[in-house]
Structures are given as C-alpha cells and as structure tokens.
Design an enzyme around this catalytic site. Structure first.
Site, PDB file in Angstrom:
ATOM      1  N   GLU A   1       0.827  -1.208   0.000  1.00  0.00           N
ATOM      2  CA  GLU A   1       0.000   0.000   0.000  1.00  0.00           C
ATOM      3  C   GLU A   1       0.864   1.263   0.000  1.00  0.00           C
ATOM      4  O   GLU A   1       0.559   2.225  -0.698  1.00  0.00           O
ATOM      5  CB  GLU A   1      -0.956   0.011   1.199  1.00  0.00           C
ATOM      6  CG  GLU A   1      -2.052  -1.041   1.127  1.00  0.00           C
ATOM      7  CD  GLU A   1      -2.961  -0.869  -0.081  1.00  0.00           C
ATOM      8  OE1 GLU A   1      -2.970   0.212  -0.695  1.00  0.00           O
ATOM      9  OE2 GLU A   1      -3.656  -1.838  -0.446  1.00  0.00           O
TER      10      GLU A   1
ATOM     11  N   TYR B   1      -6.535   5.648   5.046  1.00  0.00           N
ATOM     12  CA  TYR B   1      -6.666   4.660   3.977  1.00  0.00           C
ATOM     13  C   TYR B   1      -5.840   3.394   4.269  1.00  0.00           C
ATOM     14  O   TYR B   1      -6.350   2.267   4.185  1.00  0.00           O
ATOM     15  CB  TYR B   1      -6.239   5.259   2.623  1.00  0.00           C
ATOM     16  CG  TYR B   1      -6.030   4.165   1.621  1.00  0.00           C
ATOM     17  CD1 TYR B   1      -7.134   3.501   1.087  1.00  0.00           C
ATOM     18  CD2 TYR B   1      -4.764   3.710   1.288  1.00  0.00           C
ATOM     19  CE1 TYR B   1      -6.975   2.433   0.227  1.00  0.00           C
ATOM     20  CE2 TYR B   1      -4.588   2.648   0.438  1.00  0.00           C
ATOM     21  CZ  TYR B   1      -5.695   2.010  -0.095  1.00  0.00           C
ATOM     22  OH  TYR B   1      -5.534   0.950  -0.919  1.00  0.00           O
TER      23      TYR B   1
ATOM     24  N   ASP C   1      -9.364   4.968  -1.542  1.00  0.00           N
ATOM     25  CA  ASP C   1      -8.285   5.712  -2.192  1.00  0.00           C
ATOM     26  C   ASP C   1      -8.891   6.592  -3.294  1.00  0.00           C
ATOM     27  O   ASP C   1     -10.119   6.688  -3.429  1.00  0.00           O
ATOM     28  CB  ASP C   1      -7.214   4.762  -2.742  1.00  0.00           C
ATOM     29  CG  ASP C   1      -7.708   3.964  -3.944  1.00  0.00           C
ATOM     30  OD1 ASP C   1      -8.935   4.003  -4.234  1.00  0.00           O
ATOM     31  OD2 ASP C   1      -6.885   3.312  -4.606  1.00  0.00           O
TER      32      ASP C   1
END
Ligand code: SF4
Length: 354
Positions: free
Chosen positions: A40, A123, A141
């Site tokens: 991520e 997030y 996102d």
C-alpha cells in the site's frame, strides 16, 4: 436492496477480473499485514507495474516486519531507490520500528491503533484492517472516490475534504451491505479500487464493461466522465541545481549525503549546489570546493510533484586531493554508489541512467 445488489455485482466482477499481482497472494481478509503495508505504501505514488517489479525484491531484502525494523535507514532507502517519494520509505521504516516497540513486532488489527502508527493514515489503516485482518472497515483511495462519486453523481473536486468525507461514509454503507451478503470488506474495498483502476478510469470510463452500469446515476445523467472535477493545483516552484561529477584516479565517484529534511532527504548525490531564485554559477561551485576547471556535461529538467528542478551538470577536471570527508564528501566506487539511496536525477548524473 440497491447496495446489496451493488456489492454482489462488484464481488462477482472482481472474481473474474482481478489482476494477478504479487501482493494478492491470499484472499482479501487473510493476507499478511506486513505485505499489505509495504504494497500500500509503494502504491501510493508509484505505478502498479513498477511496484509489481519492486515489491518482490523489497520483500526478499526485508522478509518480515522485524527484519525491516532492525535494518538501518540507509539500507531501507537504498532498497527503495528508483521508486521516488522516499519519505514513504522512511515512514515505512518508522512504522516497523513502532510495531516492534509497541505491538510486539506485529501490525495491530484495529484501524484506530494502526492510525496511531507513523506513516499509516486512514486509507492504509483501512486496507490493513480489512485485507489482512478481515475487519469490516472501508478503505477509500482516489480510485474509490471517483467510482463512488460517479455511481451517485456526487459533485465535488478531487482532494476536497467534503467529497472525501462523503465517499468514506458511502463506502462504509457498502461495507455493511457486503457483510449482510456474507462478503468481506477487504474484497469489496479491493473490487471498488480495481474497478476505478481498470474500468472507471479518470478519462473515458468503460461504462459498457462496468458491472455497475445499470445502477450508475452518473452514467444515466451523462456526467460520469466529468466527475469528480480536477484538483486545483498550486503552481510548481523552480529549483536550480548545479551538480559536480568528479572521478579520482582510481575511478571512484565523489558523493555527499543530503540533509535529513526536505526534498530527497538523507539521500546521496554528486556534490550539488541548489538555489530557488536563480541558477548557481560555476564560480560558486569552484569557491565551495576549491576546484579549478569545470567542464559543462549536460543540462536537464526533472519534475517532482511540487517542483521543476533544473539541473546543470559539470565534470570536475583534476579534483583536488582535499575533497573528501573534510568537505562533507566521500569517494565511493561505482559498485558502492549502486547500493546508495539515489534520487532518479542523481542516478542519472552518477551512474548514467535515470
Ligand atoms: Fe464508472 Fe461508468 Fe461504471 Fe458508472 S457505469 S461506475 S461511470 S464505469
């Protein structure tokens, strides 16, 4: 009813269309939290294809959160080299150390605990909680904001707080619907983001191939492609750099390390003078390092998110012996330079490739 239909369709579509990516090595909800964290953070500002190439190498170098926590920052930055936005590497390293210190070397399952760690925002916390720990948390996102805004014809500008807040609430409602349908939040989050990355793309969304087309308000109203409105961007500021490429009689290269804050923090470079108001002159470079002749080698421009960086590169003819540790510089072999954390422009200057 509509939300339950939406999540069913998303889930079925994702089952048949998910791209095989190295971090998708287990079903959503059952992944290794460390691998989710690394992927991520890498994906935040780097293209999927590049991350797909670099992710396995980074994992081979630092296979566990603990291995990362025990590494020197210089090693982490070097392993990140070529991906840009090095602040992410520093934050990833800090998160690993915080996990070692406060969570017994693990990433906690609770999104609120995750958010208290360095480098983990709302997030990333939602992604780790849902994709690794199976928690019923949304993860929104930029791709997800776009999909959701179009789906409901919600007006707003990319990056605007109001639109983001709305998208998180909308995603939260869909997570509940997924739970009612016996589907995982991780699978739903990933499906929405995948749809945004491959079908509901910023320009020219492929509505004919979209599993949500029949329910999409933005499509029905003919406004999908113009939602959300583009982000308001501040003008980029210029930065002028004069870099010196110096080689000693043994073929070693002269390098220096940048300061700990600001652009390309803590990374290595050819000795460089930089100014924001005008281009530094060769005379300034000669005065700084006490060198005689300089030969112009190349000029080029490098764009970062906030800066347009103008480089002028000079070869140093006959570098004086006093250059080295005393001048804040060090001589390194080419093989050693290859292992240093270098920004893309400095890689080009020192090693001849960007
Ligand atoms: Fe996006 Fe078109 Fe699908 Fe609506 S129908 S979600 S605009 S791709």
């Amino acid at each position: 009813m509509r939300d339950r239909r939406l999540v069913r369709r998303l889930s079925a579509w994702f089952d048949g269309h998910a791209r095989p990516l190295p971090w998708r090595d287990a079903p959503p909800g059952e992944r290794d939290p460390y691998r989710v964290l690394v992927s991520e953070l890498m994906l935040q500002q780097t293209q999927v294809s590049r991350v797909a190439e670099r992710f396995p190498r980074f994992l081979a170098r630092f296979p566990t959160l603990r291995a990362l926590a025990e590494a020197d920052e210089a090693e982490v930055l070097a392993a990140w080299s070529g991906m840009g936005y090095y602040r992410r590497a520093k934050l990833l390293h800090s998160a690993a150390r915080a996990a070692a210190e406060h969570h017994d070397g693990r990433l906690p399952p609770d999104a609120a605990d995750l958010r208290a760690m360095p480098g983990i925002g709302r997030y990333t916390a939602g992604a780790i909680a849902s994709l690794a720990h199976g928690r019923a948390e949304p993860a929104v996102d930029g791709n997800a904001v776009r999909v959701l805004a179009r789906l409901e014809a919600r007006e707003g500008r990319t990056g605007e707080t109001g639109l983001d807040r709305w998208a998180w609430a909308r995603a939260g409602a869909l997570v509940e619907a997924a739970s009612d349908e016996g589907l995982t939040a991780g699978g739903l989050n990933e499906a929405i983001m995948e749809l945004g990355a491959t079908v509901c793309t910023p320009r020219n969304p492929s509505c004919d191939a979209c599993p949500l087309a029949g329910d999409c308000v933005g499509r029905a109203a003919g406004v999908a492609a113009s939602i959300p409105a583009p982000r308001r961007r501040a003008a980029k500021r210029p930065l002028y750099c004069l870099s010196l490429r110096a080689t000693d009689g043994r073929g070693r290269l002269l390098v220096e390390q940048r300061g700990e804050a600001g652009l390309w923090a803590s990374m290595w470079q050819a000795p460089t003078i930089e100014r924001s108001d005008r281009a530094p002159t060769p005379r300034e470079a000669r005065a700084r390092l006490g060198i005689g002749s300089l030969n112009a080698a190349e000029t080029f421009i490098h764009e970062t998110t906030h800066r347009t960086v103008h480089f002028r590169v000079f070869e140093v003819g006959d570098p004086p012996a006093k250059l080295g540790p005393g001048a804040g510089c060090a001589w390194r072999t080419r093989a050693q330079v290859e292992t240093l954390a270098l920004s893309t422009p400095q890689r080009r200057i020192l090693l001849g490739r960007g």
